[in-house]
Design a protein around this motif. Structure first.
Motif, mmCIF file in Angstrom:
data_model
loop_
_atom_site.group_PDB
_atom_site.id
_atom_site.type_symbol
_atom_site.label_atom_id
_atom_site.label_comp_id
_atom_site.label_asym_id
_atom_site.label_seq_id
_atom_site.Cartn_x
_atom_site.Cartn_y
_atom_site.Cartn_z
ATOM 1 N N VAL A 142 7.136 11.596 -7.237
ATOM 2 C CA VAL A 142 8.285 11.531 -8.141
ATOM 3 C C VAL A 142 9.550 11.740 -7.324
ATOM 4 O O VAL A 142 9.640 12.689 -6.537
ATOM 5 N N LYS A 192 13.859 11.998 -7.538
ATOM 6 C CA LYS A 192 15.023 12.185 -8.399
ATOM 7 C C LYS A 192 16.152 11.361 -7.798
ATOM 8 O O LYS A 192 16.691 11.692 -6.753
ATOM 9 N N PRO A 226 14.633 10.293 -13.083
ATOM 10 C CA PRO A 226 13.343 10.406 -12.403
ATOM 11 C C PRO A 226 12.697 9.035 -12.200
ATOM 12 O O PRO A 226 12.707 8.181 -13.080
ATOM 13 N N SER A 283 14.874 16.014 -24.705
ATOM 14 C CA SER A 283 15.097 16.739 -23.461
ATOM 15 C C SER A 283 14.442 15.952 -22.347
ATOM 16 O O SER A 283 13.585 15.115 -22.590
ATOM 17 N N VAL A 284 14.835 16.236 -21.131
ATOM 18 C CA VAL A 284 14.275 15.518 -19.982
ATOM 19 C C VAL A 284 13.100 16.318 -19.443
ATOM 20 O O VAL A 284 13.269 17.437 -18.969
ATOM 21 N N PRO A 285 11.890 15.795 -19.540
ATOM 22 C CA PRO A 285 10.727 16.513 -19.026
ATOM 23 C C PRO A 285 10.644 16.395 -17.511
ATOM 24 O O PRO A 285 11.306 15.563 -16.906
ATOM 25 N N SER A 286 9.828 17.245 -16.924
ATOM 26 C CA SER A 286 9.640 17.180 -15.475
ATOM 27 C C SER A 286 8.372 16.383 -15.184
ATOM 28 O O SER A 286 7.286 16.743 -15.625
ATOM 29 N N LEU A 287 8.536 15.284 -14.479
ATOM 30 C CA LEU A 287 7.391 14.486 -14.049
ATOM 31 C C LEU A 287 6.739 15.170 -12.864
ATOM 32 O O LEU A 287 7.424 15.737 -12.012
ATOM 33 N N ARG A 288 5.418 15.113 -12.819
ATOM 34 C CA ARG A 288 4.679 15.704 -11.713
ATOM 35 C C ARG A 288 3.605 14.747 -11.242
ATOM 36 O O ARG A 288 3.169 13.863 -11.968
#
Length: 140
Positions: A36, A38, A44, A107-112
């Motif tokens: 991922v 940024k 993302p 909301s902006v989630p966190s990609l993993r």
């Protein structure tokens, strides 16, 4: 002095002898996230190989686990913008997220790494835990 090679044993002819792997283009879209990034201005960017199916710019996608919904804003492969990609392609997807969960505030989630991207209207991947038991017997 080297002996001349036959057509079937020459190095330039060797890639033609390998079988082409089957690509599952007709199945539902699945892509596992490998990396991922940024990117400023793009948000993302999920990079990975498309396991099966295909995706186009503008498609509504879901990131699991977490059921994050979004839209594919841009699609690139090796710094070349593409309108569409199919199974077997290494791509980067810039995703604009719409909501974090169905029915919740945006909301902006966190990609993993390890997350799975699929289409919104298709069945999401099943999440399950695996427990492996090992028994060791000592005979004295």
């Amino acid at each position: 002095m080297r002996p001349p090679c036959s057509n079937s044993r020459c190095v330039p002819a060797a890639p033609d002898e390998f079988p082409v792997p089957a690509r599952h283009v007709d199945k539902s879209f699945r892509m596992s996230v490998a990396v991922v990034h940024k990117v400023p201005g793009a948000g993302p960017v999920a990079c990975g190989k498309i396991d099966r199916g295909g995706v186009k710019v503008g498609d509504a996608v879901m990131v699991s686990p977490g059921q994050f919904e979004g839209q594919v804003v841009s699609l690139e492969s090796y710094h070349v913008s593409l309108p569409a990609a199919s199974a077997g392609d290494d791509v980067g997807l810039a995703i604009k997220f719409i909501n974090a969960k169905r029915g919740s505030a945006a909301s902006v989630p966190s990609l993993r790494r390890g997350m799975i991207i699929s289409r919104v209207n298709e069945k999401p991947p099943t999440v399950f835990d695996v427990y492996i038991s090992i028994k060791i017997y000592l005979i004295l």
